[in-house]
Design a protein around this motif. Sequence first.
Motif, PDB file in Angstrom:
ATOM      1  N   GLU A 230      40.243   0.930 -17.111  1.00  0.00           N
ATOM      2  CA  GLU A 230      39.732  -0.439 -16.995  1.00  0.00           C
ATOM      3  C   GLU A 230      40.307  -1.122 -15.763  1.00  0.00           C
ATOM      4  OE1 GLU A 230      39.097  -4.482 -19.710  1.00  0.00           O
ATOM      5  OE2 GLU A 230      40.555  -2.958 -20.337  1.00  0.00           O
ATOM      6  N   ALA A 231      41.571  -0.851 -15.470  1.00  0.00           N
ATOM      7  CA  ALA A 231      42.199  -1.443 -14.285  1.00  0.00           C
ATOM      8  C   ALA A 231      41.526  -0.942 -13.011  1.00  0.00           C
ATOM      9  CB  ALA A 231      43.687  -1.117 -14.263  1.00  0.00           C
ATOM     10  N   GLU A 232      41.236   0.341 -12.973  1.00  0.00           N
ATOM     11  CA  GLU A 232      40.612   0.923 -11.784  1.00  0.00           C
ATOM     12  C   GLU A 232      39.214   0.358 -11.533  1.00  0.00           C
ATOM     13  OE1 GLU A 232      42.829   5.307 -12.006  1.00  0.00           O
ATOM     14  OE2 GLU A 232      40.760   5.057 -12.711  1.00  0.00           O
ATOM     15  N   GLN A 233      38.568  -0.126 -12.596  1.00  0.00           N
ATOM     16  CA  GLN A 233      37.202  -0.654 -12.480  1.00  0.00           C
ATOM     17  C   GLN A 233      37.171  -2.183 -12.413  1.00  0.00           C
ATOM     18  OE1 GLN A 233      34.820   1.619 -12.048  1.00  0.00           O
ATOM     19  NE2 GLN A 233      36.431   3.159 -12.307  1.00  0.00           N
ATOM     20  N   ALA A 234      38.330  -2.825 -12.333  1.00  0.00           N
ATOM     21  CA  ALA A 234      38.392  -4.285 -12.374  1.00  0.00           C
ATOM     22  C   ALA A 234      37.798  -4.908 -11.114  1.00  0.00           C
ATOM     23  CB  ALA A 234      39.841  -4.732 -12.538  1.00  0.00           C
ATOM     24  N   ALA A 235      37.387  -6.164 -11.252  1.00  0.00           N
ATOM     25  CA  ALA A 235      36.888  -6.920 -10.097  1.00  0.00           C
ATOM     26  C   ALA A 235      38.035  -7.370  -9.211  1.00  0.00           C
ATOM     27  CB  ALA A 235      36.087  -8.124 -10.575  1.00  0.00           C
ATOM     28  N   GLU A 236      39.164  -7.757  -9.843  1.00  0.00           N
ATOM     29  CA  GLU A 236      40.370  -8.151  -9.116  1.00  0.00           C
ATOM     30  C   GLU A 236      41.579  -7.693  -9.924  1.00  0.00           C
ATOM     31  OE1 GLU A 236      40.686 -12.167  -7.625  1.00  0.00           O
ATOM     32  OE2 GLU A 236      38.502 -12.457  -7.657  1.00  0.00           O
ATOM     33  N   ALA A 237      42.710  -7.615  -9.246  1.00  0.00           N
ATOM     34  CA  ALA A 237      43.968  -7.275  -9.913  1.00  0.00           C
ATOM     35  C   ALA A 237      45.104  -7.958  -9.167  1.00  0.00           C
ATOM     36  CB  ALA A 237      44.173  -5.764  -9.950  1.00  0.00           C
ATOM     37  N   PHE A 238      46.172  -8.253  -9.891  1.00  0.00           N
ATOM     38  CA  PHE A 238      47.325  -8.866  -9.228  1.00  0.00           C
ATOM     39  C   PHE A 238      48.569  -8.686 -10.086  1.00  0.00           C
ATOM     40  CE2 PHE A 238      45.604 -12.253 -11.892  1.00  0.00           C
ATOM     41  CZ  PHE A 238      46.722 -12.914 -12.389  1.00  0.00           C
ATOM     42  N   VAL A 239      49.701  -8.944  -9.473  1.00  0.00           N
ATOM     43  CA  VAL A 239      50.972  -8.945 -10.188  1.00  0.00           C
ATOM     44  C   VAL A 239      51.605 -10.314 -10.041  1.00  0.00           C
ATOM     45  CG1 VAL A 239      51.406  -6.469  -9.966  1.00  0.00           C
ATOM     46  CG2 VAL A 239      52.195  -8.013  -8.163  1.00  0.00           C
ATOM     47  N   SER A 240      52.493 -10.634 -10.969  1.00  0.00           N
ATOM     48  CA  SER A 240      53.240 -11.889 -10.887  1.00  0.00           C
ATOM     49  C   SER A 240      54.717 -11.604 -11.073  1.00  0.00           C
ATOM     50  CB  SER A 240      52.748 -12.888 -11.950  1.00  0.00           C
ATOM     51  OG  SER A 240      52.930 -12.365 -13.257  1.00  0.00           O
ATOM     52  N   SER A 241      55.532 -12.317 -10.285  1.00  0.00           N
ATOM     53  CA  SER A 241      56.991 -12.152 -10.361  1.00  0.00           C
ATOM     54  C   SER A 241      57.653 -13.325  -9.662  1.00  0.00           C
ATOM     55  CB  SER A 241      57.431 -10.844  -9.703  1.00  0.00           C
ATOM     56  OG  SER A 241      57.204 -10.888  -8.298  1.00  0.00           O
ATOM     57  N   ALA A 242      58.950 -13.495  -9.917  1.00  0.00           N
ATOM     58  CA  ALA A 242      59.680 -14.600  -9.298  1.00  0.00           C
ATOM     59  C   ALA A 242      59.763 -14.434  -7.790  1.00  0.00           C
ATOM     60  CB  ALA A 242      61.084 -14.695  -9.894  1.00  0.00           C
ATOM     61  N   SER A 243      59.883 -13.209  -7.315  1.00  0.00           N
ATOM     62  CA  SER A 243      60.035 -12.987  -5.877  1.00  0.00           C
ATOM     63  C   SER A 243      58.709 -12.832  -5.149  1.00  0.00           C
ATOM     64  CB  SER A 243      60.902 -11.748  -5.620  1.00  0.00           C
ATOM     65  OG  SER A 243      60.319 -10.598  -6.209  1.00  0.00           O
ATOM     66  N   GLY A 244      57.643 -12.470  -5.883  1.00  0.00           N
ATOM     67  CA  GLY A 244      56.353 -12.261  -5.248  1.00  0.00           C
ATOM     68  C   GLY A 244      55.320 -13.312  -5.580  1.00  0.00           C
ATOM     69  N   PHE A 245      55.637 -14.211  -6.554  1.00  0.00           N
ATOM     70  CA  PHE A 245      54.689 -15.210  -7.032  1.00  0.00           C
ATOM     71  C   PHE A 245      53.457 -14.506  -7.610  1.00  0.00           C
ATOM     72  CE2 PHE A 245      56.426 -18.351  -3.625  1.00  0.00           C
ATOM     73  CZ  PHE A 245      57.603 -18.434  -4.318  1.00  0.00           C
ATOM     74  N   VAL A 246      52.286 -14.771  -7.057  1.00  0.00           N
ATOM     75  CA  VAL A 246      51.056 -14.065  -7.433  1.00  0.00           C
ATOM     76  C   VAL A 246      50.673 -13.186  -6.256  1.00  0.00           C
ATOM     77  CG1 VAL A 246      48.611 -14.305  -7.986  1.00  0.00           C
ATOM     78  CG2 VAL A 246      50.274 -15.918  -8.957  1.00  0.00           C
ATOM     79  N   MET A 247      50.652 -11.865  -6.472  1.00  0.00           N
ATOM     80  CA  MET A 247      50.433 -10.930  -5.371  1.00  0.00           C
ATOM     81  C   MET A 247      49.199 -10.071  -5.655  1.00  0.00           C
ATOM     82  SD  MET A 247      51.788 -10.213  -2.440  1.00  0.00           S
ATOM     83  CE  MET A 247      53.423 -10.924  -2.619  1.00  0.00           C
ATOM     84  N   PRO A 248      48.192 -10.114  -4.775  1.00  0.00           N
ATOM     85  CA  PRO A 248      46.970  -9.345  -5.017  1.00  0.00           C
ATOM     86  C   PRO A 248      47.214  -7.838  -4.999  1.00  0.00           C
ATOM     87  CG  PRO A 248      46.676 -10.965  -3.255  1.00  0.00           C
ATOM     88  CD  PRO A 248      48.143 -10.882  -3.535  1.00  0.00           C
TER      89      PRO A 248
END
Length: 282
Positions: A230-248
């Motif tokens: 499902e992740a591989e077929q997603a329209a968008e993806a991102f990670v969140s963290s204190a050092s990266g904030f929201v990272m595509p």
Amino acid sequence: MRTIYLNGNYIPETEGKISVFDRGFLFSDAVYEVVSVLDGKLVDFNGHVQRLARSLSETGISGAPDTSSWLEICRALVSRNAVEEGMIYWQVTRGAPQDRDFVFPPADTPPTVLAFTQSRALADNPSAQRGLRVVTMPDLRWGRADIKTTQLLYASLMKNEAIARGADDVWMERDGWITEGSAQNAHIITTEGVLVTHPLNREILHGITRAAVLPLVAQQIEERRFSVNEAEQAAEAFVSSASGFVMPVVQINGHVIGNGTPGSATVQLRQAYIGWARHTAI
């Protein structure tokens, strides 16, 4: 030279010393937190100090500074190191008994308390412009990923393996289900426009940035497991963290996400979070 905080003292980093019998060194018997700094102010301080208290409680480590003391320590380190943007790491170990032993030391053994800064660009991180490439690997960590301990060897091994494969980072999976990244919570936006994020349980760290980001999301949110496929077929993806904030994330296992550039919803969410962080930092 950087000034650090160690056991009640502000000292040059070259003068920081701990016992060879410190349980953080011998057993990774320690917890930690990281707080971002923007414009010389602390981002989501209360969230991080509350999670540190939870980690200390779950591991039974006592004697750490209280909330007001952490605030004083952080502000002193920001001032002494002239940090405008970056991070502050806090680490608390169970202390240094007289010898190595699996049994915990006496209850009155003082903890080892360390805090230090890292100056680094956060808001204008180049990775946010190009997006991250991730690969998936088995999540073989211990079963309490919800406690923020210093047991980071496996995540470090997997991140370095990902880099060796030509990616930027790893998303870990258990039985085909994505848990999280090496040091980030993982999220996808489906082709139907739904943001999917792993539920809070023992399989993932309960991200402070994740908690701040979700109320800013314009899309419908589903807190559920999602598969590698499902992740591989997603329209968008991102990670969140204190050092990266929201990272595509623009590529997963070689599968291009969207058109291979940071998605519009993710870009908007990153800007919304940075605006929130600047407004609420203390």
